[in-house]
Design an enzyme around this catalytic site. Structure first.
Site, PDB file in Angstrom:
ATOM      1  N   CYS A 141     -13.422 132.041 114.585  1.00 25.29           N
ATOM      2  CA  CYS A 141     -14.266 131.814 113.414  1.00 25.29           C
ATOM      3  C   CYS A 141     -13.392 131.579 112.192  1.00 25.29           C
ATOM      4  CB  CYS A 141     -15.195 132.993 113.205  1.00 25.29           C
ATOM      5  SG  CYS A 141     -14.327 134.549 113.217  1.00 25.29           S
ATOM      6  N   GLU A 182     -22.354 138.600 111.741  1.00 24.33           N
ATOM      7  CA  GLU A 182     -21.098 137.922 111.391  1.00 24.33           C
ATOM      8  C   GLU A 182     -21.104 136.576 112.088  1.00 24.33           C
ATOM      9  OE1 GLU A 182     -19.069 139.131 109.004  1.00 24.33           O
ATOM     10  OE2 GLU A 182     -20.752 140.506 108.862  1.00 24.33           O
TER      11      GLU A 182
HETATM   12  P1  NAP Z   1     -23.547 132.337 120.073  1.00 22.53           P
HETATM   13  O1  NAP Z   1     -23.901 131.198 120.929  1.00 22.53           O
HETATM   14  O2  NAP Z   1     -24.309 132.544 118.812  1.00 22.53           O
HETATM   15  O3  NAP Z   1     -23.652 133.636 120.994  1.00 22.53           O
HETATM   16  C1  NAP Z   1     -23.319 134.910 120.519  1.00 22.53           C
HETATM   17  C2  NAP Z   1     -24.133 135.945 121.257  1.00 22.53           C
HETATM   18  O4  NAP Z   1     -25.510 135.780 120.912  1.00 22.53           O
HETATM   19  C3  NAP Z   1     -24.052 135.808 122.768  1.00 22.53           C
HETATM   20  O5  NAP Z   1     -24.016 137.103 123.339  1.00 22.53           O
HETATM   21  C4  NAP Z   1     -25.340 135.096 123.092  1.00 22.53           C
HETATM   22  O6  NAP Z   1     -25.802 135.320 124.390  1.00 22.53           O
HETATM   23  C5  NAP Z   1     -26.263 135.744 122.099  1.00 22.53           C
HETATM   24  N1  NAP Z   1     -27.535 135.035 121.892  1.00 22.53           N
HETATM   25  C6  NAP Z   1     -27.806 133.731 122.091  1.00 22.53           C
HETATM   26  N2  NAP Z   1     -29.091 133.482 121.776  1.00 22.53           N
HETATM   27  C7  NAP Z   1     -29.647 134.644 121.381  1.00 22.53           C
HETATM   28  C8  NAP Z   1     -30.937 135.037 120.929  1.00 22.53           C
HETATM   29  N3  NAP Z   1     -31.945 134.168 120.809  1.00 22.53           N
HETATM   30  N4  NAP Z   1     -31.153 136.330 120.595  1.00 22.53           N
HETATM   31  C9  NAP Z   1     -30.148 137.230 120.684  1.00 22.53           C
HETATM   32  N5  NAP Z   1     -28.907 136.913 121.124  1.00 22.53           N
HETATM   33  C10 NAP Z   1     -28.658 135.640 121.456  1.00 22.53           C
HETATM   34  O7  NAP Z   1     -22.004 132.303 119.647  1.00 22.53           O
HETATM   35  P2  NAP Z   1     -20.749 132.118 120.579  1.00 22.53           P
HETATM   36  O8  NAP Z   1     -20.700 130.698 121.010  1.00 22.53           O
HETATM   37  O9  NAP Z   1     -20.696 133.187 121.611  1.00 22.53           O
HETATM   38  O10 NAP Z   1     -19.549 132.401 119.569  1.00 22.53           O
HETATM   39  C11 NAP Z   1     -19.019 131.446 118.723  1.00 22.53           C
HETATM   40  C12 NAP Z   1     -19.560 131.635 117.319  1.00 22.53           C
HETATM   41  O11 NAP Z   1     -19.274 132.942 116.867  1.00 22.53           O
HETATM   42  C13 NAP Z   1     -18.889 130.707 116.305  1.00 22.53           C
HETATM   43  O12 NAP Z   1     -19.866 130.221 115.433  1.00 22.53           O
HETATM   44  C14 NAP Z   1     -17.924 131.642 115.576  1.00 22.53           C
HETATM   45  O13 NAP Z   1     -17.587 131.223 114.275  1.00 22.53           O
HETATM   46  C15 NAP Z   1     -18.696 132.913 115.574  1.00 22.53           C
HETATM   47  N6  NAP Z   1     -17.826 134.080 115.386  1.00 22.53           N
HETATM   48  C16 NAP Z   1     -17.861 134.724 114.181  1.00 22.53           C
HETATM   49  C17 NAP Z   1     -17.038 135.812 113.962  1.00 22.53           C
HETATM   50  C18 NAP Z   1     -17.037 136.530 112.647  1.00 22.53           C
HETATM   51  O14 NAP Z   1     -16.476 137.617 112.573  1.00 22.53           O
HETATM   52  N7  NAP Z   1     -17.646 135.981 111.619  1.00 22.53           N
HETATM   53  C19 NAP Z   1     -16.179 136.234 114.976  1.00 22.53           C
HETATM   54  C20 NAP Z   1     -16.188 135.561 116.202  1.00 22.53           C
HETATM   55  C21 NAP Z   1     -17.021 134.486 116.396  1.00 22.53           C
HETATM   56  P3  NAP Z   1     -25.585 134.204 125.533  1.00 22.53           P
HETATM   57  O15 NAP Z   1     -24.120 134.085 125.691  1.00 22.53           O
HETATM   58  O16 NAP Z   1     -26.283 134.816 126.697  1.00 22.53           O
HETATM   59  O17 NAP Z   1     -26.221 132.938 125.027  1.00 22.53           O
END
Ligand code: NAP
Length: 516
Positions: free
Chosen positions: A320, A286
């Site tokens: 999001c 997501e």
């Molecule tokens: P993110 O930077 O993609 O991080 C999300 C998770 O992925 C974190 O736990 C992060 O760990 C981990 N991660 C990072 N690099 C990774 C890799 N190479 N392999 C596996 N995991 C990895 O996103 P965010 O900044 O936390 O959240 C914001 C984003 O989430 C926005 O784009 C928002 O739209 C989206 N979002 C979507 C929904 C939905 O339901 N569609 C809901 C909420 C948020 P680290 O923190 O250790 O880097």
């Protein structure tokens, strides 16, 4: 029999009594800041030298907690334990698993203000937003528990007179849950317990910005009776532990919520069949959004302006589902922009979220602050700055609510996810064009249409291509069990969290046929 599901009510903070309890909860949490938290692997507490420090985004000096950090060796250990635990957990009674969720919901409900106070500190959420996050976590526990009870006996299928056929849902195996920081409690809890209540075992890797609340969930699940090894808490770097677990041949599925870049990376890596792997991994991803509110000519403009302001600036636009684009009919455009400016300047104050009167707190960290400020500079060259446009990262990461007008629909401000308090406006000549512009992004998560025209509602229902479409309200604030949530296109796999099909993402259908 469990009582039917209804969502957890939100707290009324205009009630003096509730305000007092919340203030006390914040004071209490302040006394508990800065503690150390270990990993939890097979029920054992494991402390590492390497740490993740969780800071209060409203005050960079304030350490929320210091959390042990998993490396690949510990991730491997956790995988082994989760794999072994799966061998018996998969056969555990669904009723027992659901009961753990119901009890966990009761525990969180009893300590609701305390959890909300942690979200104020660790997530930088104003009270109202933090309260909604806690309520949603409770909802996920209550809703998924009930959904498991509904699915536990499988689905009816036909049998011929010579046979007895059954169709049951069985769990998949070890799941890796990777959660974001924005709904630090609700999404982290919802993705974890949905995987667990369906009979899978879990490795939980929370976002590095918000690992403390995830530890608190672990404590709740343990208190509710979750056996050791079922959910293992392995915070660590996304690129180190995340990649390792995504690639692991014993990983059966990945439940990811986060950015498009990381989601597509996981999707690609998970597609590769590694040595020793005997299945195709399932990926629930997501991802981001670029969500539009369309304002029609025949519409309640005050409702439109209120909906835009809240959807754009609630939790600093870090949802999001946040409204980051507005497409307004040319006849109402100027009046709408002027009213949104007024509402923003009058109502949206930016301050420490620990204060009851704060509408908008900080953004999550320096990286987010820099990215948003950079987009604000881009916006200044692409359109007209109506209000905001400034930031202050001296104490915490504060950005003023920012409105840009007169943007081209293809401007970067109108196309790229900023994930901050920035909203852009563009004009449409008629409703058909407005829907075309609304659809003109790579994403398809949420959208809203403000109109009093029934034909236009029906047109949007068919043609506005988003997973969650709302009429005559804002585009945020989906409620578990009422507005199943998930998006199309680059917003992800449309798994519909909080919906009746969601648990099927973590199970597989097994047909048995016995000759009579
Ligand atoms: P993110 O930077 O993609 O991080 C999300 C998770 O992925 C974190 O736990 C992060 O760990 C981990 N991660 C990072 N690099 C990774 C890799 N190479 N392999 C596996 N995991 C990895 O996103 P965010 O900044 O936390 O959240 C914001 C984003 O989430 C926005 O784009 C928002 O739209 C989206 N979002 C979507 C929904 C939905 O339901 N569609 C809901 C909420 C948020 P680290 O923190 O250790 O880097």
């Amino acid at each position: 029999m469990v009582v039917p599901y209804t969502h957890e009510p939100f707290t009324d903070f205009s009630d003096e009594k509730n305000r007092k309890v919340m203030e006390e909860a914040i004071n209490q949490v302040e006394k508990e800041l800065g503690q150390e938290y270990p990993l939890i692997i097979g029920g054992e507490r494991v402390t590492t030298e390497d740490k993740i420090v969780s800071y209060n985004p409203a005050n960079k000096e304030e350490v929320v907690g210091v959390v042990s950090k998993a490396n690949q060796e510990l991730a491997e250990k956790a995988m082994k334990i989760a794999d072994e635990t799966f061998q018996w957990w998969r056969k555990s009674k669904p009723e027992m698993r659901a009961d753990i969720l119901f009890r966990a919901a009761a525990i969180v409900r009893r300590r609701k203000f305390e959890f909300t106070a942690w979200l104020v500190k660790e997530g930088g959420k104003p009270w109202k937003e933090a309260d909604a996050d806690t309520a949603e976590a409770i909802d996920f526990l209550e809703y998924y528990g009930r959904q498991m009870l509904r699915l536990k006996d499988g689905a009816p299928i036909n049998s011929r007179p010579i046979e007895f056929n059954r169709y049951n849902y069985i769990p998949l195996g070890v799941g890796v849950v990777i959660s974001p920081w924005n709904f630090l409690f609700a999404i982290m809890a919802g993705t974890t317990v949905s995987a667990m209540v369906t009979g899978n075992t879990v490795l939980l890797k929370p976002a590095s910005a918000t690992p403390v609340i995830a530890y608190k969930l672990m404590e709740v699940l343990e208190e509710a009776g979750m056996p050791a090894g079922v959910v293992n808490y392995v915070p660590g770097s996304g690129s180190e532990v995340g990649d390792y677990l995504v690639d692991h041949p014993r990983t059966r599925f990945i439940s990811f919520t986060g950015s498009r870049d990381v989601g597509t990376r996981i999707f690609e890596r998970a597609a590769k069949v590694n040595e020793g792997q005997i299945w195709l991994k399932r990926v629930v991803a997501e991802m981001g959004g670029k969500d539009t509110i369309v304002v029609d000519k025949e519409s309640d403009l005050e409702l439109a302006a209120q909906s835009i302001t809240y959807s754009a600036f609630g939790f600093s636009g870090q949802k999001c589902s946040a409204c980051s684009r507005v497409v307004a009919h040319e006849d109402v455009y100027d009046e709408l922009v002027a009213r949104v400016k007024e509402l923003t300047e009058e109502n949206v104050n930016v301050a420490d979220p620990a204060d009851a009167n704060t509408y908008m707190g900080p953004v999550i960290d320096q990286g987010a602050f820099d990215k948003i400020m950079n987009y604000i500079e881009i916006g200044k060259s692409e359109g007209k700055l109506v209000t905001g446009g400034e930031g202050d990262d001296s104490k915490g990461y504060f950005v003023k609510p920012t409105v840009f007008a007169d943007l081209d629909q293809n401007a970067r401000i109108m196309q790229e996810e900023i994930f901050g308090p920035v909203v852009g406006f563009t004009k449409a000549k008629n409703f058909d064009e407005a829907i075309e512009i609304a659809n003109n992004t790579d994403y398809g998560l949420t959208g809203a249409v403000i109109t009093n025209n029934r034909e236009h509602i029906e047109k949007a229902r068919e043609d506005f291509h988003v997973g969650n479409l709302y009429f005559n309200r804002g585009c945020t604030a989906a409620i578990v069990g009422y507005h199943p949530f998930g998006g199309f296109n680059m917003s992800g796999t449309d798994s519909k969290a909080g919906g009746p099909d969601y648990l099927l993402n973590f199970m597989q259908g097994k047909t048995t046929s016995e000759m009579l």
